[in-house]
Write a protein that holds these residues in place. Structure first.
Motif, PDB file in Angstrom:
ATOM      1  N   LYS A  93       0.832  -1.209   0.000  1.00  0.00           N
ATOM      2  CA  LYS A  93       0.000   0.000   0.000  1.00  0.00           C
ATOM      3  C   LYS A  93       0.870   1.264   0.000  1.00  0.00           C
ATOM      4  N   ASP A  94       1.861   1.313   0.891  1.00  0.00           N
ATOM      5  CA  ASP A  94       2.705   2.507   1.023  1.00  0.00           C
ATOM      6  C   ASP A  94       3.516   2.804  -0.243  1.00  0.00           C
ATOM      7  N   ASN A  95       3.818   1.768  -1.023  1.00  0.00           N
ATOM      8  CA  ASN A  95       4.604   1.940  -2.248  1.00  0.00           C
ATOM      9  C   ASN A  95       3.741   2.082  -3.500  1.00  0.00           C
ATOM     10  N   HIS A  96       2.421   2.206  -3.294  1.00  0.00           N
ATOM     11  CA  HIS A  96       1.502   2.356  -4.430  1.00  0.00           C
ATOM     12  C   HIS A  96       1.775   1.288  -5.485  1.00  0.00           C
ATOM     13  N   SER A  97       1.913   0.040  -5.030  1.00  0.00           N
ATOM     14  CA  SER A  97       2.170  -1.065  -5.940  1.00  0.00           C
ATOM     15  C   SER A  97       0.933  -1.947  -6.029  1.00  0.00           C
ATOM     16  N   ASP A  98       0.977  -2.898  -6.946  1.00  0.00           N
ATOM     17  CA  ASP A  98      -0.182  -3.749  -7.212  1.00  0.00           C
ATOM     18  C   ASP A  98       0.185  -5.217  -7.094  1.00  0.00           C
ATOM     19  N   ILE A  99      -0.776  -6.011  -6.641  1.00  0.00           N
ATOM     20  CA  ILE A  99      -0.625  -7.459  -6.699  1.00  0.00           C
ATOM     21  C   ILE A  99      -1.176  -7.881  -8.054  1.00  0.00           C
ATOM     22  N   VAL A 100      -0.315  -8.511  -8.882  1.00  0.00           N
ATOM     23  CA  VAL A 100      -0.745  -8.859 -10.238  1.00  0.00           C
ATOM     24  C   VAL A 100      -1.232 -10.296 -10.352  1.00  0.00           C
ATOM     25  N   THR A 101      -0.815 -11.161  -9.442  1.00  0.00           N
ATOM     26  CA  THR A 101      -1.308 -12.528  -9.432  1.00  0.00           C
ATOM     27  C   THR A 101      -1.080 -13.152  -8.064  1.00  0.00           C
ATOM     28  N   VAL A 102      -1.985 -14.064  -7.711  1.00  0.00           N
ATOM     29  CA  VAL A 102      -1.849 -14.795  -6.454  1.00  0.00           C
ATOM     30  C   VAL A 102      -2.073 -16.271  -6.763  1.00  0.00           C
ATOM     31  N   SER A 103      -1.181 -17.126  -6.297  1.00  0.00           N
ATOM     32  CA  SER A 103      -1.353 -18.570  -6.434  1.00  0.00           C
ATOM     33  C   SER A 103      -1.162 -19.184  -5.046  1.00  0.00           C
ATOM     34  N   PRO A 104      -1.415 -20.483  -4.901  1.00  0.00           N
ATOM     35  CA  PRO A 104      -1.228 -21.100  -3.571  1.00  0.00           C
ATOM     36  C   PRO A 104       0.205 -20.971  -3.037  1.00  0.00           C
ATOM     37  N   ASP A 105       1.193 -20.910  -3.934  1.00  0.00           N
ATOM     38  CA  ASP A 105       2.593 -20.903  -3.503  1.00  0.00           C
ATOM     39  C   ASP A 105       3.235 -19.517  -3.455  1.00  0.00           C
ATOM     40  N   PHE A 106       2.763 -18.612  -4.294  1.00  0.00           N
ATOM     41  CA  PHE A 106       3.410 -17.297  -4.383  1.00  0.00           C
ATOM     42  C   PHE A 106       2.412 -16.252  -4.850  1.00  0.00           C
ATOM     43  N   PHE A 107       2.818 -14.988  -4.666  1.00  0.00           N
ATOM     44  CA  PHE A 107       2.094 -13.875  -5.268  1.00  0.00           C
ATOM     45  C   PHE A 107       3.127 -12.951  -5.884  1.00  0.00           C
ATOM     46  N   VAL A 108       2.682 -12.136  -6.846  1.00  0.00           N
ATOM     47  CA  VAL A 108       3.598 -11.245  -7.558  1.00  0.00           C
ATOM     48  C   VAL A 108       3.114  -9.814  -7.394  1.00  0.00           C
ATOM     49  N   ILE A 109       4.055  -8.952  -6.994  1.00  0.00           N
ATOM     50  CA  ILE A 109       3.789  -7.523  -6.821  1.00  0.00           C
ATOM     51  C   ILE A 109       4.452  -6.777  -7.976  1.00  0.00           C
ATOM     52  N   SER A 110       3.764  -5.789  -8.517  1.00  0.00           N
ATOM     53  CA  SER A 110       4.310  -4.928  -9.563  1.00  0.00           C
ATOM     54  C   SER A 110       4.451  -3.517  -9.004  1.00  0.00           C
ATOM     55  N   LYS A 111       5.607  -2.910  -9.217  1.00  0.00           N
ATOM     56  CA  LYS A 111       5.856  -1.532  -8.784  1.00  0.00           C
ATOM     57  C   LYS A 111       6.461  -0.763  -9.953  1.00  0.00           C
ATOM     58  N   SER A 112       5.784   0.299 -10.376  1.00  0.00           N
ATOM     59  CA  SER A 112       6.319   1.182 -11.409  1.00  0.00           C
ATOM     60  C   SER A 112       6.746   2.489 -10.770  1.00  0.00           C
ATOM     61  N   GLY A 113       7.840   3.043 -11.268  1.00  0.00           N
ATOM     62  CA  GLY A 113       8.327   4.316 -10.745  1.00  0.00           C
ATOM     63  C   GLY A 113       9.770   4.523 -11.135  1.00  0.00           C
ATOM     64  N   ARG A 114      10.433   5.368 -10.388  1.00  0.00           N
ATOM     65  CA  ARG A 114      11.855   5.610 -10.611  1.00  0.00           C
ATOM     66  C   ARG A 114      12.647   4.458 -10.012  1.00  0.00           C
ATOM     67  N   ARG A 115      13.837   4.265 -10.516  1.00  0.00           N
ATOM     68  CA  ARG A 115      14.668   3.152 -10.055  1.00  0.00           C
ATOM     69  C   ARG A 115      14.860   3.184  -8.540  1.00  0.00           C
ATOM     70  N   GLU A 116      15.051   4.374  -7.971  1.00  0.00           N
ATOM     71  CA  GLU A 116      15.272   4.489  -6.518  1.00  0.00           C
ATOM     72  C   GLU A 116      14.060   3.977  -5.738  1.00  0.00           C
ATOM     73  N   GLU A 117      12.845   4.230  -6.257  1.00  0.00           N
ATOM     74  CA  GLU A 117      11.624   3.779  -5.589  1.00  0.00           C
ATOM     75  C   GLU A 117      11.524   2.257  -5.598  1.00  0.00           C
ATOM     76  N   ILE A 118      11.896   1.661  -6.714  1.00  0.00           N
ATOM     77  CA  ILE A 118      11.863   0.195  -6.827  1.00  0.00           C
ATOM     78  C   ILE A 118      12.924  -0.417  -5.917  1.00  0.00           C
ATOM     79  N   GLU A 119      14.107   0.203  -5.885  1.00  0.00           N
ATOM     80  CA  GLU A 119      15.182  -0.285  -5.008  1.00  0.00           C
ATOM     81  C   GLU A 119      14.779  -0.185  -3.536  1.00  0.00           C
TER      82      GLU A 119
END
Length: 175
Positions: A111-137
């Motif tokens: 929530k704080d990083n304004h990112s999105d959950i793009v998929t959820v499976s029983p074993d894992f989930f994937v978060i997507s974050k768009s922005g400047r490189r420093e924000e992703i780091e």
């Protein structure tokens, strides 16, 4: 002595096999590392756009752009500073599914990083974050203690703040 800065080089070209090798060879010969590279279609039909990020002097950048423009398939190349462009990168984080429910802090990081959950499976989930490189780091560092199963970051995508004259140049070619 001129200081190194980050430059985004935009190359508009025909989409020909081998051009990427020749362009990267121009950087290799000058021992200049490519920080980020993205190739996609452009706003102009049948024209590709290379977005190349380098950290070097403006003098070297100008020379490289001149060399790139000598490639037969290259229509036009430009370079801009970070202040002259609007740019983003995207990071994907693969995290164990149980953490999404067991670690409340993970939900706060998302929530704080304004990112999105793009998929959820029983074993894992994937978060997507768009922005400047420093924000992703920064998000990477926040998630690291919980365990990141996989991580990947895209190359930069960029548009210039000022109008680029590529469309007018192409119209002249078509006349």
């Amino acid at each position: 002595m001129e200081e190194n800065k980050t430059f985004t080089i935009s190359v508009y070209s025909e989409n020909n096999v081998g051009l990427l090798n020749r362009i990267s060879g121009i950087f290799l010969k000058r021992h200049i590392n490519i920080e980020s590279l993205n190739v996609s279609k452009s706003e102009i039909e049948n024209v590709s756009k290379f977005t190349i990020v380098v950290n070097t002097t403006e003098d070297w950048t100008r020379k490289i752009v001149g060399q790139v423009e000598k490639q037969i398939e290259v229509i036009k190349a430009y370079y801009h500073t970070d202040e002259e462009t609007i740019f983003l990168e995207t990071g994907l984080f693969k995290i164990a599914s149980n953490l999404l429910f067991d670690e409340r802090q993970i939900q706060n990081i998302i929530k704080d990083n304004h990112s999105d959950i793009v998929t959820v499976s029983p074993d894992f989930f994937v978060i997507s974050k768009s922005g400047r490189r420093e924000e992703i780091e920064e998000m990477y560092e926040q998630l690291k203690p919980y365990g990141i199963m996989q991580f990947v970051r895209s190359g930069r995508v960029s548009v210039s703040k000022s109008e680029m004259q590529i469309s007018n140049i192409l119209k002249e070619f078509q006349l």
